[in-house]
Design a protein around this motif. Structure first.
Motif, PDB file in Angstrom:
ATOM      1  N   VAL A 181     -12.300  -4.542   9.098  1.00 59.95           N
ATOM      2  CA  VAL A 181     -10.876  -3.990   9.186  1.00 59.95           C
ATOM      3  C   VAL A 181     -11.134  -2.530   9.745  1.00 59.95           C
ATOM      4  O   VAL A 181     -11.994  -2.055   9.186  1.00 59.95           O
ATOM      5  CB  VAL A 181     -10.398  -3.735   7.704  1.00 59.95           C
ATOM      6  N   CYS A 182     -10.470  -2.259  10.926  1.00 59.79           N
ATOM      7  CA  CYS A 182     -10.593  -0.966  11.691  1.00 59.79           C
ATOM      8  C   CYS A 182      -9.319  -0.332  11.523  1.00 59.79           C
ATOM      9  O   CYS A 182      -8.234  -0.737  11.585  1.00 59.79           O
ATOM     10  CB  CYS A 182     -10.795  -1.189  13.166  1.00 59.79           C
ATOM     11  N   VAL A 183      -9.515   0.975  11.138  1.00 61.77           N
ATOM     12  CA  VAL A 183      -8.321   1.894  11.228  1.00 61.77           C
ATOM     13  C   VAL A 183      -8.809   3.356  11.868  1.00 61.77           C
ATOM     14  O   VAL A 183      -9.770   3.713  11.609  1.00 61.77           O
ATOM     15  CB  VAL A 183      -7.740   2.226   9.828  1.00 61.77           C
ATOM     16  N   THR A 184      -7.978   3.669  12.994  1.00 59.02           N
ATOM     17  CA  THR A 184      -8.278   5.052  13.404  1.00 59.02           C
ATOM     18  C   THR A 184      -7.553   6.218  12.552  1.00 59.02           C
ATOM     19  O   THR A 184      -6.808   6.018  11.803  1.00 59.02           O
ATOM     20  CB  THR A 184      -7.901   5.132  14.700  1.00 59.02           C
ATOM     21  N   ASP A 185      -7.944   7.491  12.875  1.00 59.07           N
ATOM     22  CA  ASP A 185      -7.679   8.483  12.017  1.00 59.07           C
ATOM     23  C   ASP A 185      -5.826   8.700  12.329  1.00 59.07           C
ATOM     24  O   ASP A 185      -5.084   9.780  12.056  1.00 59.07           O
ATOM     25  CB  ASP A 185      -8.277   9.834  12.144  1.00 59.07           C
ATOM     26  N   GLU A 186      -5.288   8.123  13.518  1.00 54.81           N
ATOM     27  CA  GLU A 186      -4.069   8.095  13.955  1.00 54.81           C
ATOM     28  C   GLU A 186      -3.388   6.888  13.593  1.00 54.81           C
ATOM     29  O   GLU A 186      -2.296   6.415  14.086  1.00 54.81           O
ATOM     30  CB  GLU A 186      -4.101   8.219  15.353  1.00 54.81           C
ATOM     31  N   CYS A 312      -7.410   6.269  -3.740  1.00 53.56           N
ATOM     32  CA  CYS A 312      -5.991   6.118  -3.202  1.00 53.56           C
ATOM     33  C   CYS A 312      -6.046   7.136  -1.950  1.00 53.56           C
ATOM     34  O   CYS A 312      -6.360   8.226  -2.064  1.00 53.56           O
ATOM     35  CB  CYS A 312      -4.954   6.552  -4.271  1.00 53.56           C
ATOM     36  N   PRO A 313      -5.755   6.583  -0.902  1.00 57.27           N
ATOM     37  CA  PRO A 313      -5.633   7.532   0.011  1.00 57.27           C
ATOM     38  C   PRO A 313      -4.386   8.519   0.365  1.00 57.27           C
ATOM     39  O   PRO A 313      -4.585   9.538   0.944  1.00 57.27           O
ATOM     40  CB  PRO A 313      -5.374   6.515   1.441  1.00 57.27           C
ATOM     41  N   GLN A 314      -3.567   8.086  -0.586  1.00 56.79           N
ATOM     42  CA  GLN A 314      -2.420   9.141  -0.783  1.00 56.79           C
ATOM     43  C   GLN A 314      -2.579  10.480  -1.742  1.00 56.79           C
ATOM     44  O   GLN A 314      -2.462  11.750  -1.464  1.00 56.79           O
ATOM     45  CB  GLN A 314      -1.113   8.365  -1.292  1.00 56.79           C
ATOM     46  N   CYS A 315      -3.186  10.011  -2.829  1.00 57.83           N
ATOM     47  CA  CYS A 315      -3.510  11.107  -4.017  1.00 57.83           C
ATOM     48  C   CYS A 315      -4.685  11.374  -4.313  1.00 57.83           C
ATOM     49  O   CYS A 315      -5.020  12.369  -5.143  1.00 57.83           O
ATOM     50  CB  CYS A 315      -2.428  10.839  -5.087  1.00 57.83           C
ATOM     51  N   ARG A 334       0.761   1.424  -2.166  1.00 60.96           N
ATOM     52  CA  ARG A 334       0.388  -0.090  -2.199  1.00 60.96           C
ATOM     53  C   ARG A 334      -0.071  -0.219  -0.726  1.00 60.96           C
ATOM     54  O   ARG A 334       0.728   0.179   0.216  1.00 60.96           O
ATOM     55  CB  ARG A 334       1.696  -0.894  -2.297  1.00 60.96           C
ATOM     56  N   GLU A 335      -1.357  -0.940  -0.631  1.00 58.20           N
ATOM     57  CA  GLU A 335      -1.853  -1.130   0.649  1.00 58.20           C
ATOM     58  C   GLU A 335      -2.870  -2.321   0.585  1.00 58.20           C
ATOM     59  O   GLU A 335      -3.435  -2.550  -0.469  1.00 58.20           O
ATOM     60  CB  GLU A 335      -2.417   0.099   1.204  1.00 58.20           C
ATOM     61  N   HIS A 336      -3.247  -2.900   1.597  1.00 57.48           N
ATOM     62  CA  HIS A 336      -4.380  -3.907   1.439  1.00 57.48           C
ATOM     63  C   HIS A 336      -5.526  -3.264   1.368  1.00 57.48           C
ATOM     64  O   HIS A 336      -5.705  -2.206   1.577  1.00 57.48           O
ATOM     65  CB  HIS A 336      -4.427  -4.538   3.002  1.00 57.48           C
ATOM     66  N   ARG A 337      -6.525  -3.741   0.229  1.00 59.54           N
ATOM     67  CA  ARG A 337      -7.508  -3.156  -0.312  1.00 59.54           C
ATOM     68  C   ARG A 337      -8.651  -2.775   0.866  1.00 59.54           C
ATOM     69  O   ARG A 337      -9.109  -2.015   0.949  1.00 59.54           O
ATOM     70  CB  ARG A 337      -8.367  -4.198  -1.178  1.00 59.54           C
ATOM     71  N   ASP A 338      -8.774  -3.786   1.956  1.00 58.63           N
ATOM     72  CA  ASP A 338      -9.689  -3.229   2.817  1.00 58.63           C
ATOM     73  C   ASP A 338      -9.305  -2.542   3.731  1.00 58.63           C
ATOM     74  O   ASP A 338     -10.010  -1.539   4.694  1.00 58.63           O
ATOM     75  CB  ASP A 338      -9.993  -4.501   3.635  1.00 58.63           C
ATOM     76  N   LEU A 339      -7.847  -2.485   3.841  1.00 57.47           N
ATOM     77  CA  LEU A 339      -7.481  -1.141   4.940  1.00 57.47           C
ATOM     78  C   LEU A 339      -7.576   0.092   4.131  1.00 57.47           C
ATOM     79  O   LEU A 339      -7.951   1.158   4.722  1.00 57.47           O
ATOM     80  CB  LEU A 339      -5.897  -1.150   5.055  1.00 57.47           C
ATOM     81  N   VAL A 340      -7.430   0.214   2.759  1.00 58.42           N
ATOM     82  CA  VAL A 340      -7.961   1.482   2.016  1.00 58.42           C
ATOM     83  C   VAL A 340      -9.234   1.946   2.187  1.00 58.42           C
ATOM     84  O   VAL A 340      -9.453   2.995   2.450  1.00 58.42           O
ATOM     85  CB  VAL A 340      -7.431   1.123   0.515  1.00 58.42           C
ATOM     86  N   GLY A 341     -10.091   0.836   2.291  1.00 58.19           N
ATOM     87  CA  GLY A 341     -11.464   1.140   2.360  1.00 58.19           C
ATOM     88  C   GLY A 341     -11.870   1.688   3.586  1.00 58.19           C
ATOM     89  O   GLY A 341     -12.623   2.779   3.792  1.00 58.19           O
ATOM     90  N   ALA A 342     -11.505   0.964   4.673  1.00 51.23           N
ATOM     91  CA  ALA A 342     -11.660   1.612   6.128  1.00 51.23           C
ATOM     92  C   ALA A 342     -11.152   2.857   6.361  1.00 51.23           C
ATOM     93  O   ALA A 342     -11.629   3.910   6.911  1.00 51.23           O
ATOM     94  CB  ALA A 342     -10.937   0.614   6.902  1.00 51.23           C
ATOM     95  N   TRP A 343     -10.002   3.180   5.787  1.00 54.46           N
ATOM     96  CA  TRP A 343      -9.375   4.630   5.873  1.00 54.46           C
ATOM     97  C   TRP A 343     -10.272   5.505   5.159  1.00 54.46           C
ATOM     98  O   TRP A 343     -10.555   6.824   5.532  1.00 54.46           O
ATOM     99  CB  TRP A 343      -7.931   4.820   5.322  1.00 54.46           C
ATOM    100  N   ASN A 344     -10.645   5.276   3.849  1.00 53.53           N
ATOM    101  CA  ASN A 344     -11.520   6.117   3.223  1.00 53.53           C
ATOM    102  C   ASN A 344     -12.731   6.500   3.735  1.00 53.53           C
ATOM    103  O   ASN A 344     -13.515   7.512   3.641  1.00 53.53           O
ATOM    104  CB  ASN A 344     -11.732   5.683   1.828  1.00 53.53           C
ATOM    105  N   ILE A 345     -13.265   5.544   4.557  1.00 53.41           N
ATOM    106  CA  ILE A 345     -14.600   5.482   5.340  1.00 53.41           C
ATOM    107  C   ILE A 345     -14.489   6.745   6.133  1.00 53.41           C
ATOM    108  O   ILE A 345     -15.383   7.442   6.511  1.00 53.41           O
ATOM    109  CB  ILE A 345     -15.042   4.234   5.906  1.00 53.41           C
ATOM    110  N   ILE A 346     -13.324   6.803   6.858  1.00 49.84           N
ATOM    111  CA  ILE A 346     -13.145   7.988   7.863  1.00 49.84           C
ATOM    112  C   ILE A 346     -13.460   9.323   7.328  1.00 49.84           C
ATOM    113  O   ILE A 346     -14.079  10.101   8.077  1.00 49.84           O
ATOM    114  CB  ILE A 346     -11.471   7.857   8.465  1.00 49.84           C
ATOM    115  N   PHE A 347     -13.298   9.652   6.140  1.00 53.31           N
ATOM    116  CA  PHE A 347     -13.051  10.910   5.717  1.00 53.31           C
ATOM    117  C   PHE A 347     -14.460  10.744   4.304  1.00 53.31           C
ATOM    118  O   PHE A 347     -14.512  11.995   3.815  1.00 53.31           O
ATOM    119  CB  PHE A 347     -11.730  11.080   4.854  1.00 53.31           C
ATOM    120  N   ALA A 348     -14.973   9.715   4.461  1.00 58.07           N
ATOM    121  CA  ALA A 348     -16.320   9.869   3.625  1.00 58.07           C
ATOM    122  C   ALA A 348     -17.294  10.659   3.976  1.00 58.07           C
ATOM    123  O   ALA A 348     -17.247  10.983   5.307  1.00 58.07           O
ATOM    124  CB  ALA A 348     -16.796   8.475   3.440  1.00 58.07           C
TER     125      ALA A 348
END
Length: 358
Positions: A181-186, A312-315, A334-348
Protein backbone atom coordinates in the motif's frame (compact mmCIF):
# COMPACT_ATOMS: atom_id res chain seq x y z
CA UNK A 1 27.29 8.01 -10.59
CA UNK A 2 25.91 5.27 -12.84
CA UNK A 3 23.82 2.17 -12.21
CA UNK A 4 24.42 -1.05 -14.18
CA UNK A 5 21.31 -2.96 -15.22
CA UNK A 6 19.97 -5.28 -17.88
CA UNK A 7 16.73 -4.76 -19.77
CA UNK A 8 14.84 -7.74 -21.20
CA UNK A 9 12.90 -7.49 -24.46
CA UNK A 10 10.63 -10.15 -25.95
CA UNK A 11 11.35 -10.82 -29.63
CA UNK A 12 8.64 -11.66 -32.15
CA UNK A 13 10.52 -13.56 -34.87
CA UNK A 14 8.88 -15.08 -37.94
CA UNK A 15 9.31 -18.80 -38.66
CA UNK A 16 12.34 -18.15 -40.85
CA UNK A 17 13.83 -15.79 -38.29
CA UNK A 18 13.25 -18.38 -35.54
CA UNK A 19 15.17 -20.99 -37.52
CA UNK A 20 17.95 -18.45 -38.10
CA UNK A 21 18.14 -17.68 -34.39
CA UNK A 22 18.25 -21.40 -33.54
CA UNK A 23 21.01 -22.23 -36.01
CA UNK A 24 23.09 -19.13 -35.22
CA UNK A 25 22.86 -19.52 -31.44
CA UNK A 26 23.74 -23.22 -31.57
CA UNK A 27 26.67 -22.40 -33.86
CA UNK A 28 27.78 -19.76 -31.37
CA UNK A 29 27.90 -22.05 -28.31
CA UNK A 30 29.54 -24.81 -30.38
CA UNK A 31 32.24 -22.33 -31.38
CA UNK A 32 32.81 -21.22 -27.77
CA UNK A 33 32.97 -24.83 -26.52
CA UNK A 34 35.41 -25.82 -29.31
CA UNK A 35 37.70 -22.86 -28.58
CA UNK A 36 37.65 -23.68 -24.86
CA UNK A 37 38.55 -27.32 -25.54
CA UNK A 38 41.51 -26.16 -27.66
CA UNK A 39 42.74 -23.85 -24.90
CA UNK A 40 42.37 -26.55 -22.24
CA UNK A 41 44.29 -29.03 -24.41
CA UNK A 42 47.15 -26.52 -24.87
CA UNK A 43 46.82 -25.14 -21.31
CA UNK A 44 46.94 -21.57 -22.60
CA UNK A 45 44.77 -18.85 -24.11
CA UNK A 46 44.43 -18.98 -27.88
CA UNK A 47 45.79 -16.22 -30.11
CA UNK A 48 43.15 -16.84 -32.76
CA UNK A 49 41.28 -14.00 -34.45
CA UNK A 50 37.95 -14.03 -36.27
CA UNK A 51 39.77 -14.98 -39.49
CA UNK A 52 40.94 -18.22 -37.86
CA UNK A 53 37.40 -19.27 -36.87
CA UNK A 54 35.76 -20.96 -39.86
CA UNK A 55 32.04 -20.80 -39.00
CA UNK A 56 29.08 -19.00 -40.57
CA UNK A 57 29.00 -16.12 -38.09
CA UNK A 58 29.73 -12.41 -38.46
CA UNK A 59 33.28 -11.37 -37.59
CA UNK A 60 31.99 -9.30 -34.64
CA UNK A 61 30.11 -12.34 -33.29
CA UNK A 62 33.21 -14.51 -33.79
CA UNK A 63 35.28 -12.03 -31.80
CA UNK A 64 32.67 -12.11 -29.03
CA UNK A 65 32.80 -15.93 -29.04
CA UNK A 66 36.59 -15.75 -28.65
CA UNK A 67 36.22 -13.38 -25.70
CA UNK A 68 33.63 -15.67 -24.09
CA UNK A 69 35.89 -18.69 -24.62
CA UNK A 70 38.78 -16.90 -22.92
CA UNK A 71 36.54 -16.06 -19.98
CA UNK A 72 35.40 -19.69 -19.65
CA UNK A 73 39.03 -20.88 -19.91
CA UNK A 74 40.10 -18.55 -17.07
CA UNK A 75 37.34 -19.95 -14.84
CA UNK A 76 38.45 -23.49 -15.66
CA UNK A 77 42.09 -22.59 -14.96
CA UNK A 78 41.18 -21.43 -11.44
CA UNK A 79 39.95 -24.98 -10.70
CA UNK A 80 43.13 -26.42 -12.27
CA UNK A 81 40.89 -27.70 -15.08
CA UNK A 82 39.00 -30.05 -12.80
CA UNK A 83 35.82 -28.20 -13.80
CA UNK A 84 35.52 -27.06 -17.42
CA UNK A 85 32.19 -25.26 -18.03
CA UNK A 86 30.33 -26.31 -21.18
CA UNK A 87 27.68 -24.05 -22.74
CA UNK A 88 24.44 -25.93 -23.42
CA UNK A 89 21.66 -23.36 -23.72
CA UNK A 90 21.41 -21.64 -27.12
CA UNK A 91 22.74 -18.07 -26.97
CA UNK A 92 24.30 -15.52 -29.30
CA UNK A 93 25.92 -12.19 -28.41
CA UNK A 94 26.68 -8.98 -30.30
CA UNK A 95 28.77 -6.05 -29.07
CA UNK A 96 27.26 -2.56 -28.85
CA UNK A 97 28.54 -1.50 -32.30
CA UNK A 98 26.60 -4.18 -34.14
CA UNK A 99 22.96 -3.67 -33.17
CA UNK A 100 20.40 -0.88 -33.05
CA UNK A 101 17.09 -0.62 -31.20
CA UNK A 102 13.97 1.09 -32.53
CA UNK A 103 10.61 1.47 -30.72
CA UNK A 104 9.33 -1.72 -32.39
CA UNK A 105 12.37 -3.79 -33.39
CA UNK A 106 16.00 -4.74 -32.91
CA UNK A 107 18.37 -4.77 -35.88
CA UNK A 108 21.46 -7.03 -35.85
CA UNK A 109 23.63 -8.80 -38.49
CA UNK A 110 23.38 -12.48 -39.45
CA UNK A 111 25.13 -14.59 -42.05
CA UNK A 112 22.49 -15.40 -44.68
CA UNK A 113 23.41 -17.38 -47.82
CA UNK A 114 27.08 -16.87 -47.06
CA UNK A 115 26.82 -13.08 -46.76
CA UNK A 116 26.45 -10.80 -43.77
CA UNK A 117 23.08 -9.04 -43.75
CA UNK A 118 21.39 -6.83 -41.16
CA UNK A 119 18.03 -8.14 -40.10
CA UNK A 120 15.36 -6.06 -38.34
CA UNK A 121 13.40 -8.30 -35.97
CA UNK A 122 10.10 -7.23 -34.40
CA UNK A 123 10.09 -6.88 -30.62
CA UNK A 124 7.81 -5.89 -27.73
CA UNK A 125 9.69 -2.97 -26.17
CA UNK A 126 8.13 -1.22 -23.18
CA UNK A 127 8.29 2.55 -22.94
CA UNK A 128 10.35 2.49 -19.75
CA UNK A 129 13.02 0.40 -21.55
CA UNK A 130 13.10 2.91 -24.40
CA UNK A 131 13.51 5.67 -21.82
CA UNK A 132 16.42 3.82 -20.20
CA UNK A 133 18.07 3.33 -23.59
CA UNK A 134 17.66 7.05 -24.31
CA UNK A 135 19.36 8.18 -21.07
CA UNK A 136 21.98 5.40 -20.91
CA UNK A 137 25.56 6.63 -20.51
CA UNK A 138 26.82 3.31 -21.84
CA UNK A 139 25.20 0.49 -23.82
CA UNK A 140 26.82 -2.93 -23.53
CA UNK A 141 26.27 -6.21 -25.34
CA UNK A 142 23.09 -7.64 -26.84
CA UNK A 143 22.49 -11.21 -25.67
CA UNK A 144 19.72 -13.27 -27.26
CA UNK A 145 18.66 -16.51 -25.61
CA UNK A 146 15.74 -18.92 -25.79
CA UNK A 147 13.51 -19.53 -22.76
CA UNK A 148 10.95 -22.22 -23.46
CA UNK A 149 9.57 -21.24 -26.85
CA UNK A 150 10.26 -17.51 -26.38
CA UNK A 151 13.27 -15.58 -27.63
CA UNK A 152 14.49 -12.91 -25.22
CA UNK A 153 16.93 -10.08 -25.95
CA UNK A 154 18.99 -8.83 -23.00
CA UNK A 155 20.82 -5.51 -23.26
CA UNK A 156 23.32 -4.35 -20.65
CA UNK A 157 23.15 -0.64 -19.75
CA UNK A 158 24.63 1.97 -17.48
CA UNK A 159 22.25 4.79 -16.54
CA UNK A 160 22.82 7.88 -14.39
CA UNK A 161 21.49 7.71 -10.83
CA UNK A 162 21.54 11.34 -9.70
CA UNK A 163 18.82 11.76 -7.08
CA UNK A 164 15.84 13.91 -7.95
CA UNK A 165 15.62 17.24 -6.05
CA UNK A 166 12.02 16.47 -5.04
CA UNK A 167 11.45 16.22 -1.27
CA UNK A 168 8.03 14.60 -1.59
CA UNK A 169 7.81 11.47 0.61
CA UNK A 170 5.89 8.23 0.06
CA UNK A 171 5.33 5.49 2.63
CA UNK A 172 5.00 1.85 1.52
CA UNK A 173 3.43 -0.78 3.79
CA UNK A 174 4.23 -4.40 2.81
CA UNK A 175 1.93 -7.26 3.79
CA UNK A 176 0.29 -10.58 2.94
CA UNK A 177 -3.36 -9.78 2.22
CA UNK A 178 -2.39 -6.57 0.41
CA UNK A 179 1.18 -6.95 -0.93
CA UNK A 180 1.86 -3.19 -0.88
CA UNK A 181 0.00 0.00 0.00
CA UNK A 182 1.50 3.33 -1.09
CA UNK A 183 0.53 6.76 0.19
CA UNK A 184 2.30 10.09 -0.39
CA UNK A 185 2.49 13.01 2.02
CA UNK A 186 -0.08 14.70 -0.24
CA UNK A 187 -2.55 11.81 0.29
CA UNK A 188 -2.22 10.10 -3.14
CA UNK A 189 -2.97 6.40 -2.56
CA UNK A 190 -2.34 3.16 -4.45
CA UNK A 191 -3.02 -0.47 -3.47
CA UNK A 192 -0.63 -2.81 -5.33
CA UNK A 193 -0.93 -6.54 -5.94
CA UNK A 194 -3.51 -9.22 -5.24
CA UNK A 195 -2.82 -10.94 -1.93
CA UNK A 196 -5.74 -13.35 -2.27
CA UNK A 197 -4.44 -14.62 -5.61
CA UNK A 198 -0.88 -14.85 -4.25
CA UNK A 199 -2.05 -16.94 -1.29
CA UNK A 200 -4.17 -19.19 -3.52
CA UNK A 201 -1.26 -19.97 -5.86
CA UNK A 202 1.13 -20.74 -3.00
CA UNK A 203 -1.40 -22.93 -1.18
CA UNK A 204 -2.12 -24.76 -4.44
CA UNK A 205 1.57 -25.60 -4.94
CA UNK A 206 1.95 -26.59 -1.29
CA UNK A 207 -1.04 -28.97 -1.46
CA UNK A 208 0.21 -30.41 -4.75
CA UNK A 209 3.67 -31.11 -3.29
CA UNK A 210 2.09 -32.97 -0.37
CA UNK A 211 0.33 -35.30 -2.82
CA UNK A 212 3.52 -35.73 -4.85
CA UNK A 213 5.41 -36.46 -1.63
CA UNK A 214 3.09 -39.34 -0.81
CA UNK A 215 3.70 -40.67 -4.31
CA UNK A 216 7.47 -40.16 -3.78
CA UNK A 217 7.83 -38.12 -6.97
CA UNK A 218 10.86 -36.07 -5.97
CA UNK A 219 11.57 -34.59 -9.41
CA UNK A 220 7.98 -33.37 -9.72
CA UNK A 221 8.22 -31.82 -6.23
CA UNK A 222 11.37 -29.92 -7.23
CA UNK A 223 9.73 -28.66 -10.43
CA UNK A 224 6.68 -27.50 -8.48
CA UNK A 225 8.87 -25.66 -5.96
CA UNK A 226 10.88 -24.02 -8.75
CA UNK A 227 7.71 -23.00 -10.57
CA UNK A 228 6.30 -21.42 -7.39
CA UNK A 229 9.54 -19.52 -6.77
CA UNK A 230 9.61 -18.20 -10.35
CA UNK A 231 6.00 -17.07 -10.01
CA UNK A 232 6.71 -15.30 -6.69
CA UNK A 233 9.78 -13.59 -8.12
CA UNK A 234 7.75 -12.40 -11.11
CA UNK A 235 5.10 -11.00 -8.75
CA UNK A 236 7.77 -9.13 -6.79
CA UNK A 237 9.07 -7.59 -10.02
CA UNK A 238 5.58 -6.49 -11.09
CA UNK A 239 4.69 -5.09 -7.66
CA UNK A 240 7.95 -3.15 -7.33
CA UNK A 241 7.55 -1.77 -10.87
CA UNK A 242 4.02 -0.51 -10.08
CA UNK A 243 5.30 1.15 -6.89
CA UNK A 244 8.11 2.98 -8.70
CA UNK A 245 5.84 4.00 -11.60
CA UNK A 246 3.37 5.44 -9.07
CA UNK A 247 6.20 7.29 -7.30
CA UNK A 248 7.50 8.75 -10.57
CA UNK A 249 4.00 9.77 -11.66
CA UNK A 250 3.57 11.81 -8.47
CA UNK A 251 7.13 13.21 -8.41
CA UNK A 252 8.15 11.39 -5.23
CA UNK A 253 11.75 12.00 -4.14
CA UNK A 254 11.89 9.68 -1.09
CA UNK A 255 10.32 6.25 -0.49
CA UNK A 256 10.15 5.00 3.07
CA UNK A 257 9.91 1.31 3.99
CA UNK A 258 9.73 -0.48 7.32
CA UNK A 259 12.98 -2.07 8.42
CA UNK A 260 12.50 -5.75 7.62
CA UNK A 261 14.13 -7.22 10.71
CA UNK A 262 11.53 -9.23 12.63
CA UNK A 263 8.66 -8.59 10.19
CA UNK A 264 7.44 -12.18 10.58
CA UNK A 265 7.19 -11.70 14.32
CA UNK A 266 5.27 -8.43 13.83
CA UNK A 267 2.70 -9.97 11.49
CA UNK A 268 -0.23 -11.87 12.99
CA UNK A 269 -0.45 -15.45 11.77
CA UNK A 270 -3.41 -17.66 11.08
CA UNK A 271 -3.47 -21.29 10.03
CA UNK A 272 -4.09 -20.28 6.41
CA UNK A 273 -1.40 -17.58 6.49
CA UNK A 274 1.40 -19.72 7.95
CA UNK A 275 2.60 -21.09 4.60
CA UNK A 276 2.13 -17.77 2.81
CA UNK A 277 4.10 -15.84 5.40
CA UNK A 278 6.90 -18.40 5.61
CA UNK A 279 7.38 -18.47 1.84
CA UNK A 280 6.97 -14.78 0.98
CA UNK A 281 10.28 -12.93 0.63
CA UNK A 282 9.67 -9.43 1.99
CA UNK A 283 13.40 -8.83 1.73
CA UNK A 284 13.49 -9.62 -2.00
CA UNK A 285 10.54 -7.32 -2.71
CA UNK A 286 12.22 -4.53 -0.74
CA UNK A 287 15.46 -5.08 -2.67
CA UNK A 288 13.58 -4.84 -6.00
CA UNK A 289 11.97 -1.59 -4.83
CA UNK A 290 15.36 -0.17 -3.84
CA UNK A 291 16.99 -1.29 -7.09
CA UNK A 292 14.31 0.23 -9.32
CA UNK A 293 14.12 3.37 -7.17
CA UNK A 294 17.87 3.83 -7.51
CA UNK A 295 17.61 3.67 -11.31
CA UNK A 296 14.75 6.21 -11.21
CA UNK A 297 16.77 8.56 -8.97
CA UNK A 298 14.52 8.09 -5.93
CA UNK A 299 16.00 7.78 -2.45
CA UNK A 300 14.89 4.87 -0.24
CA UNK A 301 14.95 5.10 3.57
CA UNK A 302 14.22 2.52 6.26
CA UNK A 303 12.10 3.51 9.27
CA UNK A 304 11.36 2.07 12.70
CA UNK A 305 8.23 -0.14 12.28
CA UNK A 306 7.10 0.22 15.91
CA UNK A 307 3.35 0.91 16.19
CA UNK A 308 2.94 1.93 12.53
CA UNK A 309 -0.19 -0.25 12.24
CA UNK A 310 -1.59 0.86 15.63
CA UNK A 311 -1.04 4.62 15.83
CA UNK A 312 -4.02 6.76 14.77
CA UNK A 313 -2.92 9.19 12.03
CA UNK A 314 -5.42 11.77 13.32
CA UNK A 315 -4.81 11.91 17.09
CA UNK A 316 -1.86 9.55 17.73
CA UNK A 317 -3.87 7.19 19.99
CA UNK A 318 -2.89 3.49 19.81
CA UNK A 319 -5.54 0.96 18.73
CA UNK A 320 -5.62 -2.62 17.45
CA UNK A 321 -7.29 -2.98 14.05
CA UNK A 322 -10.08 -5.52 13.55
CA UNK A 323 -9.28 -7.43 10.36
CA UNK A 324 -8.60 -4.79 7.63
CA UNK A 325 -10.59 -1.96 9.24
CA UNK A 326 -8.91 0.46 11.64
CA UNK A 327 -11.15 2.44 14.00
CA UNK A 328 -9.74 4.86 16.58
CA UNK A 329 -11.44 4.52 19.98
CA UNK A 330 -10.35 8.04 20.88
CA UNK A 331 -11.30 10.25 17.89
CA UNK A 332 -13.45 7.84 15.88
CA UNK A 333 -11.26 8.00 12.73
CA UNK A 334 -11.86 5.03 10.39
CA UNK A 335 -9.49 3.82 7.68
CA UNK A 336 -8.02 0.74 6.00
CA UNK A 337 -5.43 -0.78 8.34
CA UNK A 338 -2.62 -0.97 5.76
CA UNK A 339 -3.30 2.60 4.66
CA UNK A 340 -2.85 3.71 8.27
CA UNK A 341 0.44 1.77 8.34
CA UNK A 342 1.72 3.38 5.11
CA UNK A 343 0.78 6.85 6.37
CA UNK A 344 2.57 6.31 9.71
CA UNK A 345 5.65 5.02 7.86
CA UNK A 346 6.00 8.48 6.26
CA UNK A 347 6.44 10.09 9.68
CA UNK A 348 8.24 7.25 11.48
CA UNK A 349 11.88 7.88 12.58
CA UNK A 350 14.44 6.98 9.93
CA UNK A 351 17.01 4.38 11.01
CA UNK A 352 20.07 2.66 9.57
CA UNK A 353 19.15 1.28 6.14
CA UNK A 354 21.02 -2.01 6.60
CA UNK A 355 17.87 -4.06 7.14
CA UNK A 356 18.00 -7.76 7.84
CA UNK A 357 16.49 -10.59 5.83
CA UNK A 358 12.82 -11.17 6.60
Amino acid sequence: MAQSLTIKIKLLPTKKETELLKSSSLRYIETVNFLVSEMVAEQKITKKTSKDVAVSLNSAVKNQAIRDAKSVFKRAKKTKFQIVPVLKKPVIIWNNQNFTVTPTSICMPFVIDGRSKKLSMKALIEQRDLNLLAIATKIGTLRITCKGNKWIAQIALEVPTELTPSTKVMGVDLGIKVPAVCVTDEHEVKFVGNGRMNKYVRRYHNARRKKLGKAKKQNAIKKSRDKEQRWMKDQDHKISREIIDFAMKHNVGVIRLEQLSGIRQQTRKSRKNNHSLSNWSFYRLAQYIKYKANVAGIKVENVNPAYTSQRCPQCGHHNHALDRRYTCSNCGAREHRDLVGAWNIIFAPVIDGNSQSA
